[in-house]
Write a protein that holds these residues in place. Structure first.
Motif, mmCIF file in Angstrom:
data_model
loop_
_atom_site.group_PDB
_atom_site.id
_atom_site.type_symbol
_atom_site.label_atom_id
_atom_site.label_comp_id
_atom_site.label_asym_id
_atom_site.label_seq_id
_atom_site.Cartn_x
_atom_site.Cartn_y
_atom_site.Cartn_z
ATOM 1 N N SER A 87 44.233 30.930 40.973
ATOM 2 C CA SER A 87 45.747 30.908 40.459
ATOM 3 C C SER A 87 45.658 30.674 39.001
ATOM 4 O O SER A 87 44.535 30.066 38.579
ATOM 5 C CB SER A 87 46.666 29.632 41.191
ATOM 6 N N ARG A 139 52.647 37.399 41.707
ATOM 7 C CA ARG A 139 51.370 36.571 40.911
ATOM 8 C C ARG A 139 50.334 37.303 41.747
ATOM 9 O O ARG A 139 49.121 37.495 41.084
ATOM 10 C CB ARG A 139 51.441 35.320 41.830
ATOM 11 N N ASP A 143 47.059 38.350 39.509
ATOM 12 C CA ASP A 143 45.715 37.949 39.630
ATOM 13 C C ASP A 143 44.542 39.088 39.702
ATOM 14 O O ASP A 143 43.634 39.036 39.243
ATOM 15 C CB ASP A 143 45.707 37.272 40.943
#
Length: 281
Positions: A87, A139, A143
């Motif tokens: 993350s 996300r 990533d």
């Protein structure tokens, strides 16, 4: 060079627990899924290949070169990695996060290069948004963009579908295929989701620390008892299902259903094959 990754007879034990029991995996160019239930050894195999986990035995070749332990910078820069639980920072924008990730990796990409990486994963419009305000699917795309900043030849992801809804999971595999076909970036991803593993170009099934079968998903499904199913509906409301073991018989079956008003042909699926390979049936 035939294989990007060739892992042979990998072994790893944690006390009394055997994580890898002679696992072998060969990854060609394209999109490969390493599929297995939780605890099958997927993460240990990936970390062993990347030199992040010390193995008890076996050999690993990356791009045709044998590697032992930690990867050299020369080989590491050819690989982009997104491990499970990865993350970025919620309080930074997407661009700021990618700039930071790049610096930590010893890279100095321009803003244009960062935007290009985001564009490859369909996330360019997210550039100025806070990472913490993005959906899980957004996300994941960011990533992956961070792993593409070094322009790798191979992208390795550990269970990238975690937390995604079914639609986002399908989009994720489509993204992998786009990277492989359009950008020449091969992808290896681990998963326990058979629905997305079946969309990969190749699948490697790992069970109890061993890769028990590898090949195109449809071939695996057919080899382990899968059949083609022809579902026909007739004008009087009746339905008929015909199972076809050999695809060469399909034209004959379809000819026999010429009076049907609706016909759907279902290919063998990975679910039944996986159940057999895993010893569930």
């Amino acid at each position: 060079m035939e294989f990007l990754i060739e892992a042979i007879d990998l072994r790893k034990r944690y006390g009394e627990v055997i994580a890898l029991d002679g696992a072998s995996l060969r990854v060609r160019r394209g999109v490969t899924a390493l599929v297995g239930p939780n605890g099958a050894g997927k993460t240990t195999l990936i970390e062993g290949v990347l030199g992040l986990r010390r193995l008890d035995g076996g050999r690993v070749y990356l791009f045709g070169e044998e590697v032992r332990g930690e990867l050299s910078s020369r080989i590491a820069k050819r690989i982009g990695v997104v491990l499970e639980g990865f993350s970025l920072m919620d309080t930074l924008t997407v661009v700021e996060n990618l700039e930071l990730a790049a610096r930590l990796a010893g890279l100095r990409p321009s803003l244009r290069q960062i935007l290009n990486a985001l564009d490859k994963v369909g996330a360019k419009e997210l550039a100025r948004r806070l990472y913490g305000k993005l959906s899980t699917g957004q996300r994941r795309r960011v990533d992956i963009a961070s792993a593409l900043l070094g322009e790798p030849e191979l992208l390795i992801l550990d269970e990238p579908e975690a937390g995604l809804d079914p639609g986002a999971r399908v989009e994720l595999v489509a993204l992998f295929e786009g990277l492989a076909r359009g950008d020449g970036v091969s992808v290896l991803f681990s998963t326990h989701d058979l629905s997305i593993a079946s969309r990969a170009w190749e699948a490697a099934v790992i069970v109890r620390g061993r890769v028990v079968e590898q090949g195109p998903p449809l071939e695996i499904a057919r080899k382990y008892g899968g059949t083609w199913r022809v579902r026909a509906r007739f004008s009087d409301g009746g339905e008929k299902v015909v199972e076809v073991g050999d695809l060469r018989d399909l034209p004959r079956v379809l000819e026999g259903l010429a009076d049907a008003v609706f016909i759907n042909v279902e290919s063998p699926d990975m679910f039944n094959a996986f159940r057999k390979l895993a010893g569930y049936v």
